[in-house]
Design a protein around this motif. Structure first.
Motif, PDB file in Angstrom:
ATOM      1  N   LEU A 152       0.836  -1.198   0.000  1.00 13.10           N
ATOM      2  CA  LEU A 152       0.000   0.000   0.000  1.00 13.10           C
ATOM      3  C   LEU A 152       0.878   1.257   0.000  1.00 13.10           C
ATOM      4  O   LEU A 152       0.602   2.225  -0.716  1.00 13.10           O
ATOM      5  CB  LEU A 152      -0.928  -0.021   1.220  1.00 13.10           C
ATOM      6  CG  LEU A 152      -2.118   0.918   1.186  1.00 13.10           C
ATOM      7  CD1 LEU A 152      -2.979   0.684  -0.042  1.00 13.10           C
ATOM      8  CD2 LEU A 152      -2.974   0.747   2.436  1.00 13.10           C
ATOM      9  N   SER A 153       1.934   1.213   0.782  1.00 17.35           N
ATOM     10  CA  SER A 153       2.857   2.348   0.849  1.00 17.35           C
ATOM     11  C   SER A 153       3.508   2.584  -0.525  1.00 17.35           C
ATOM     12  O   SER A 153       3.578   3.723  -1.001  1.00 17.35           O
ATOM     13  CB  SER A 153       3.916   2.060   1.917  1.00 17.35           C
ATOM     14  OG  SER A 153       5.035   2.872   1.732  1.00 17.35           O
TER      15      SER A 153
ATOM     16  N   SER B  80       2.330   1.672  -3.447  1.00 19.12           N
ATOM     17  CA  SER B  80       1.282   2.118  -4.380  1.00 19.12           C
ATOM     18  C   SER B  80       1.073   3.620  -4.268  1.00 19.12           C
ATOM     19  O   SER B  80       0.977   4.333  -5.273  1.00 19.12           O
ATOM     20  CB  SER B  80      -0.048   1.404  -4.086  1.00 19.12           C
ATOM     21  OG  SER B  80       0.078   0.029  -4.319  1.00 19.12           O
ATOM     22  N   SER B  81       0.997   4.104  -3.032  1.00 16.01           N
ATOM     23  CA  SER B  81       0.793   5.539  -2.823  1.00 16.01           C
ATOM     24  C   SER B  81       1.957   6.339  -3.388  1.00 16.01           C
ATOM     25  O   SER B  81       1.755   7.384  -4.022  1.00 16.01           O
ATOM     26  CB  SER B  81       0.665   5.848  -1.329  1.00 16.01           C
ATOM     27  OG  SER B  81      -0.423   5.175  -0.797  1.00 16.01           O
ATOM     28  N   ARG B  82       3.155   5.841  -3.181  1.00 18.59           N
ATOM     29  CA  ARG B  82       4.328   6.574  -3.667  1.00 18.59           C
ATOM     30  C   ARG B  82       4.377   6.595  -5.194  1.00 18.59           C
ATOM     31  O   ARG B  82       4.789   7.593  -5.798  1.00 18.59           O
ATOM     32  CB  ARG B  82       5.598   5.967  -3.082  1.00 18.59           C
ATOM     33  CG  ARG B  82       5.724   6.298  -1.599  1.00 18.59           C
ATOM     34  CD  ARG B  82       6.764   5.470  -0.906  1.00 18.59           C
ATOM     35  NE  ARG B  82       8.082   5.644  -1.469  1.00 18.59           N
ATOM     36  CZ  ARG B  82       9.137   4.930  -1.106  1.00 18.59           C
ATOM     37  NH1 ARG B  82       9.010   3.996  -0.178  1.00 18.59           N
ATOM     38  NH2 ARG B  82      10.314   5.138  -1.635  1.00 18.59           N
TER      39      ARG B  82
ATOM     40  N   ARG C 241       1.741   6.524  -7.213  1.00 27.24           N
ATOM     41  CA  ARG C 241       0.726   7.479  -7.680  1.00 27.24           C
ATOM     42  C   ARG C 241       1.194   8.921  -7.480  1.00 27.24           C
ATOM     43  O   ARG C 241       1.025   9.767  -8.362  1.00 27.24           O
ATOM     44  CB  ARG C 241      -0.609   7.257  -6.981  1.00 27.24           C
ATOM     45  CG  ARG C 241      -1.680   8.186  -7.570  1.00 27.24           C
ATOM     46  CD  ARG C 241      -3.065   7.805  -7.238  1.00 27.24           C
ATOM     47  NE  ARG C 241      -3.347   7.960  -5.820  1.00 27.24           N
ATOM     48  CZ  ARG C 241      -4.540   7.765  -5.280  1.00 27.24           C
ATOM     49  NH1 ARG C 241      -5.554   7.382  -6.041  1.00 27.24           N
ATOM     50  NH2 ARG C 241      -4.740   7.916  -4.006  1.00 27.24           N
ATOM     51  N   VAL C 242       1.809   9.181  -6.329  1.00 28.18           N
ATOM     52  CA  VAL C 242       2.308  10.544  -6.084  1.00 28.18           C
ATOM     53  C   VAL C 242       3.351  10.929  -7.125  1.00 28.18           C
ATOM     54  O   VAL C 242       3.345  12.051  -7.651  1.00 28.18           O
ATOM     55  CB  VAL C 242       2.894  10.649  -4.648  1.00 28.18           C
ATOM     56  CG1 VAL C 242       3.723  11.905  -4.473  1.00 28.18           C
ATOM     57  CG2 VAL C 242       1.772  10.602  -3.621  1.00 28.18           C
TER      58      VAL C 242
ATOM     59  N   GLU D  71       1.731  11.797 -10.365  1.00 31.05           N
ATOM     60  CA  GLU D  71       1.128  13.133 -10.266  1.00 31.05           C
ATOM     61  C   GLU D  71       2.198  14.229 -10.383  1.00 31.05           C
ATOM     62  O   GLU D  71       1.983  15.265 -11.019  1.00 31.05           O
ATOM     63  CB  GLU D  71       0.367  13.274  -8.943  1.00 31.05           C
ATOM     64  CG  GLU D  71      -0.947  12.491  -8.947  1.00 31.05           C
ATOM     65  CD  GLU D  71      -1.585  12.349  -7.563  1.00 31.05           C
ATOM     66  OE1 GLU D  71      -2.637  11.691  -7.489  1.00 31.05           O
ATOM     67  OE2 GLU D  71      -1.020  12.860  -6.571  1.00 31.05           O
TER      68      GLU D  71
ATOM     69  N   VAL E  19      -1.279  -1.279  -8.176  1.00 32.46           N
ATOM     70  CA  VAL E  19      -1.360   0.083  -7.618  1.00 32.46           C
ATOM     71  C   VAL E  19      -2.800   0.596  -7.612  1.00 32.46           C
ATOM     72  O   VAL E  19      -3.330   1.000  -6.570  1.00 32.46           O
ATOM     73  CB  VAL E  19      -0.452   1.049  -8.430  1.00 32.46           C
ATOM     74  CG1 VAL E  19      -0.642   2.490  -7.970  1.00 32.46           C
ATOM     75  CG2 VAL E  19       1.006   0.642  -8.293  1.00 32.46           C
ATOM     76  N   GLU E  20      -3.440   0.542  -8.793  1.00 36.16           N
ATOM     77  CA  GLU E  20      -4.813   1.081  -8.891  1.00 36.16           C
ATOM     78  C   GLU E  20      -5.777   0.268  -8.033  1.00 36.16           C
ATOM     79  O   GLU E  20      -6.728   0.815  -7.462  1.00 36.16           O
ATOM     80  CB  GLU E  20      -5.280   1.055 -10.348  1.00 36.16           C
ATOM     81  CG  GLU E  20      -4.412   1.857 -11.312  1.00 36.16           C
ATOM     82  CD  GLU E  20      -3.357   1.004 -12.001  1.00 36.16           C
ATOM     83  OE1 GLU E  20      -2.892   0.009 -11.405  1.00 36.16           O
ATOM     84  OE2 GLU E  20      -2.996   1.336 -13.149  1.00 36.16           O
TER      85      GLU E  20
ATOM     86  N   LEU F  85      -5.307   1.205  -4.377  1.00 39.32           N
ATOM     87  CA  LEU F  85      -5.740   2.586  -4.120  1.00 39.32           C
ATOM     88  C   LEU F  85      -7.176   2.821  -4.576  1.00 39.32           C
ATOM     89  O   LEU F  85      -7.713   3.912  -4.387  1.00 39.32           O
ATOM     90  CB  LEU F  85      -4.799   3.572  -4.832  1.00 39.32           C
ATOM     91  CG  LEU F  85      -3.326   3.518  -4.400  1.00 39.32           C
ATOM     92  CD1 LEU F  85      -2.493   4.489  -5.227  1.00 39.32           C
ATOM     93  CD2 LEU F  85      -3.175   3.821  -2.909  1.00 39.32           C
TER      94      LEU F  85
ATOM     95  N   CYS G  88      -8.517   3.206  -7.588  1.00 43.23           N
ATOM     96  CA  CYS G  88      -8.632   4.352  -8.501  1.00 43.23           C
ATOM     97  C   CYS G  88      -8.622   3.850  -9.950  1.00 43.23           C
ATOM     98  O   CYS G  88      -8.239   2.701 -10.206  1.00 43.23           O
ATOM     99  CB  CYS G  88      -7.476   5.330  -8.256  1.00 43.23           C
ATOM    100  SG  CYS G  88      -5.857   4.705  -8.688  1.00 43.23           S
TER     101      CYS G  88
END
Lengths: 141, 133
Positions: free
Chosen positions: A125-126, A128-130, A132-133, A136, B65-66, B69, B71
């Motif tokens: 999860l960590s 995945s967030s990184r 996506r960031v 962005e 990832v998606e 999350l 998304c």
């Protein structure tokens, strides 16, 4: 210690931080004095750190000076990028005051996974967030 | 990885040039994939027209990832060869990656590789922008 009791200790340790007991710390815990270098930029080292207490500076050398990129503390994972996918350390991690951490090598990480897959999910999860960031941030360039 | 590592997943074949998903699409019922044989390309689309390609070899796990999350898709997954894959729904993947260290390790390693590529791309673009002034 039997496999069962070890698995039980690890389950408790990784499902709740308050569950970390003396036996887990005795096996995987390390203490670092102020300004100790835990990870050195440019080296290949496959260890992962889980901060139990204290804080560390994440720094990168820029010219002759080290620039602090972030300060991380209790509960943070450090070093996962080089741990799973052999790469050169991209930052230097320095203790900001006394620090206590659980330190895992590739060999004993498999045991931890067996005892507590929840820990792996937290890591996924960590990451995945990184990812996506970073996507962005790339979109903003 | 062995079949035991891929349990709770469903095997399927995809022809060359098959697109498994594209940016902005909602998640399918089985949104997580593992490439068993063949070759794929993942194109990450930050939304400014510049796609970042990542080539996937057998044992690559993607689409995580998606899913985690919750998304829409952030990338395009495209078969470069006739490929054999496994796919999971989130619950099946949670179970499979919870019992197979190999599956978990390949998933994490794949994600750290993607992150490294994105970090390098970001650094390159930042430098290029500085040079341009």
């Amino acid at each position: 210690m039997s496999d069962q009791s070890y698995a039980e200790i690890m389950r408790i340790a990784f499902e709740a931080e308050e569950g970390i007991n003396a036996e887990v710390i005795a096996r995987f815990g390390r203490k670092y004095a102020d300004k100790t270098v835990l990870i050195k930029e440019g080296e290949v080292q496959q260890e992962i750190f889980w901060i139990l207490s204290g804080e560390v500076y994440i720094t990168r050398k820029m010219g002759d000076k080290y620039k602090v990129l972030a300060t991380l503390g209790k509960g943070e994972l450090i070093g996962e990028m080089s741990f799973f996918d052999k790469s050169v350390r991209s930052a230097t991690v320095i203790a900001k005051g006394p620090v206590e951490a659980l330190v895992f090598s590739k060999e004993n990480f498999q045991e931890i996974f067996a005892a507590s897959p929840q820990w792996t999910k937290r890591l996924l999860l960590s990451l995945s967030s990184r990812i996506r960031v970073m996507i962005e941030r790339l979109a903003g360039l | 990885m062995t079949e035991a590592d891929l349990q709770y997943g469903q095997v399927f074949r995809a022809d060359s040039r098959t697109v498994l998903y594209s940016p902005g699409e909602p998640l399918s019922r089985q949104p997580i994939y593992c490439l068993v044989a063949g070759l794929m390309r993942l194109e990450i689309d930050p939304g400014n027209g510049a796609r970042i390609p990542i080539y996937l070899l057998p044992d690559s796990v993607f689409g995580v990832v998606e899913t985690l999350l919750d998304c829409p898709r952030l990338a395009r997954a495209y078969c470069l060869e006739h490929s054999i894959l496994y796919r999971w729904d989130r619950e099946g993947f949670d179970i499979a990656s919870g019992v197979s260290w190999e599956l978990a390790r390949h998933t994490i390693t794949g994600m750290t590789q993607v992150l490294r590529i994105l970090n390098a791309e970001f650094s390159d673009r930042l430098k290029a922008r500085e040079v341009r002034g």
